[in-house]
Design a protein around this motif. Structure first.
Motif, mmCIF file in Angstrom:
data_model
loop_
_atom_site.group_PDB
_atom_site.id
_atom_site.type_symbol
_atom_site.label_atom_id
_atom_site.label_comp_id
_atom_site.label_asym_id
_atom_site.label_seq_id
_atom_site.Cartn_x
_atom_site.Cartn_y
_atom_site.Cartn_z
ATOM 1 N N SER A 1 0.846 -1.190 0.000
ATOM 2 C CA SER A 1 0.000 0.000 0.000
ATOM 3 C C SER A 1 0.885 1.244 0.000
ATOM 4 O O SER A 1 1.971 1.268 0.574
ATOM 5 N N THR B 1 1.029 5.599 0.307
ATOM 6 C CA THR B 1 0.454 6.887 0.679
ATOM 7 C C THR B 1 1.256 7.986 0.019
ATOM 8 O O THR B 1 2.478 8.052 0.184
ATOM 9 N N GLU C 1 -3.396 5.806 -1.350
ATOM 10 C CA GLU C 1 -3.997 6.780 -0.441
ATOM 11 C C GLU C 1 -3.328 8.127 -0.713
ATOM 12 O O GLU C 1 -2.100 8.222 -0.745
ATOM 13 N N ARG D 1 -7.752 12.606 0.773
ATOM 14 C CA ARG D 1 -8.075 12.828 2.185
ATOM 15 C C ARG D 1 -7.422 14.112 2.671
ATOM 16 O O ARG D 1 -6.231 14.334 2.461
ATOM 17 N N ASN E 1 -1.403 5.614 6.205
ATOM 18 C CA ASN E 1 -1.711 4.196 6.431
ATOM 19 C C ASN E 1 -0.917 3.271 5.528
ATOM 20 O O ASN E 1 -0.966 2.049 5.701
#
Length: 525
Positions: A160, A162, A190, A216, A242
């Motif tokens: 993942s 970010t 993200e 975000r 995250n």
């Protein structure tokens, strides 16, 4: 020359005396001493107009600047006096050494055009240094190219990610950056944007505009007094991230759809824990020649110096990718809360831990570019140049003189030697200038990912421009304000407390006996 040397000795003694006592560091004393320093510099140059006298006069000007910090300071007196005292000792020592060398070798005006063994030796040394610089940039141009990927990993094998973007008082750049990110093909993505206390309403409006695309928003807080604002923004983004990987980038970055996956795949294939990417700078529509002196000049400090010999890998703040675990293992952003380039610390940490760091060119293979305007590039150079030398006047003097000697003087000496028909010197210096031209051309090519022939003859002008920017950065930090995104960043990197007061004996209730606490001497923070 005797009178000038007497003036030099007297002013040196008085300056060291002023630096030794706070009570003597008053405006009248320092201003009067500054006048004597200027008079001494003029006398030295007037009585003996040679290379040594010119160098001593230049260093004398830095001593005047150093004295001016005591009376026209922007920081606390004990902090400024600590820096000024050290600068005085170094500058006076350098002047003394120059005067001794000048007396021993008779560096008169004719020596710069006469074919002497000393001049030939200096020319050969200059050739050797330019050869090292040319070899370093040539190697960097090869080893920093990413290897084309044959295939992408399955989505399930990708970590993942970010993307962390600090934003403050932004304009259309933030919108353009987020537009390219929201079109990314990376599956586990993200996007975090921190509004770092923007003073205009445009930044939060842009962030809300992209809320439906998965961006975000984080409302940033004001930085503590001992933090740089950008580092505090990085810390807040890292705490909110995250992803297993965090990609820090500025709003001027632009990404092609496959860029994020290509960067992550490159990190995984190379088995690294951190990557720093030099984006392809977009050539402005109204291209100014001055633009080829600012951004390539900044990149040259990272690309041209043989940093691998010093365990100081090249790094850029434009875009850097790091594993979250590596960031934590290195102490997080709190470990570099005052560093002007925090990513340099993490790059060195990763490099020293199982060779976990790589520096790469963005270009077409990685699909990353930068659209920073010339005014922003210049403002960034002013903000970073003087702090990169730890805000030390003596280092600024030394670096300025070295740049002039190594990157400008070979061209001047070449013309002088040609006029004097000293052909052996002409051959050596011609080779030196060709290597220097090649070096800067390579930097320009890597910066813009284009073969811009104008870069072939810009080296001496780029060096002069860099020296001017460095000294202007010094002036702004010491006597004016450096405003970055609405904040004044002219705050000291460290404060020095020479001695804390002795504590009174305290009563130890557990043992029932008095004990003395040792007073602590001040340390650098």
């Amino acid at each position: 020359m005797t009178l000038a040397l007497i003036y030099f000795a007297v002013t040196a003694g008085l300056e060291l005396l002023v630096m030794s006592s706070l009570r003597l560091g008053r405006q009248l004393t320092t201003d009067s001493l500054s006048v004597f320093l200027v008079i001494t510099a003029g006398l030295i140059v007037y009585e003996q107009s040679n290379l040594a006298a010119i160098l001593v006069a230049i260093l004398m000007l830095y001593r005047v600047i150093n004295l001016a910090r005591l009376t026209h300071r922007q920081h606390q007196l004990d902090y400024v006096q600590h820096l000024a005292r050290r600068a005085s000792v170094v500058l006076i020592g350098l002047q003394t050494a120059v005067l001794l060398v000048g007396a021993l070798y008779s560096l008169d005006g004719a020596a710069v055009i006469v074919n002497t063994p000393m001049l030939l030796g200096i020319s050969l040394l200059s050739l050797a240094i330019s050869g090292v610089l040319a070899h370093t940039i040539d190697r960097q141009g090869r080893v920093t190219l990413p290897v084309p990927l044959k295939a992408f990993r399955p989505d399930s094998e990708l970590p993942s990610l970010t993307v962390a973007i600090p934003a403050r008082n932004e304009t259309a750049d933030l919108e353009a950056c987020l537009t390219t990110l929201t079109h990314s093909s990376y599956p586990k993505l993200e996007i975090l944007v921190l509004d770092d206390c923007s003073q205009n309403p445009h930044t939060p409006q842009v962030i809300r505009q992209f809320a439906h695309d998965g961006v975000r928003f984080i409302a940033g807080t004001s930085p503590p007094p001992n933090w740089l604002a950008k580092n505090h923004a990085y810390a807040q983004l890292a705490d909110a991230a995250n992803g297993e990987l965090i990609l820090f980038c500025g709003v001027d970055a632009r990404f092609e759809p496959n860029a994020l996956q290509t960067i992550v795949e490159t990190l995984l294939n190379r088995q690294k824990t951190m990557l720093s990417v030099m984006p392809r700078n977009l050539v402005p529509a109204r291209f100014k020649l001055e633009a080829m002196l600012v951004q390539p000049g900044r990149y040259a400090w990272e690309l041209v110096l043989p940093r691998r010999w010093l365990d100081r890998p090249p790094v850029l703040s434009s875009l850097w990718l790091i594993r979250s675990q590596t960031l934590q293992d290195a102490g997080g952003l709190a470990a570099v809360h005052r560093a002007i380039l925090p990513e340099r610390y993490f790059a060195r940490f990763s490099a020293l831990n199982h060779d976990g760091y790589s520096f790469l060119q963005g270009g077409q293979l990685l699909g990353v570019s930068s659209a920073k305007s010339f005014s922003e590039q210049k403002a960034t150079a002013i903000r970073t140049r003087y702090p990169s030398l730890h805000r030390r006047v003596e280092l600024t003097a030394v670096v300025s003189l070295i740049e002039l000697a190594m990157l400008v003087m070979p061209y001047v000496a070449l013309v002088s030697a040609a006029v004097a028909r000293q052909w052996l010197i002409v051959i050596v210096l011609s080779a030196t200038c060709l290597l220097l031209n090649f070096t800067y051309y390579q930097v320009v090519r890597m910066t813009y990912q284009q073969r811009l022939l104008r870069g072939l003859w810009l080296m001496p002008f780029a060096a002069l421009y860099d020296v001017a920017l460095l000294n202007y950065s010094l002036f702004m930090y010491e006597f004016r304000k450096v405003i970055w995104k609405g904040r004044n960043v002219c705050i000291p990197v460290m404060r020095v407390i020479p001695r804390l007061p002795r504590l009174e004996p305290a009563f130890n209730q557990r043992s029932g006996r008095h004990h003395k606490r040792r007073h602590r001497h001040g340390r650098h923070h």
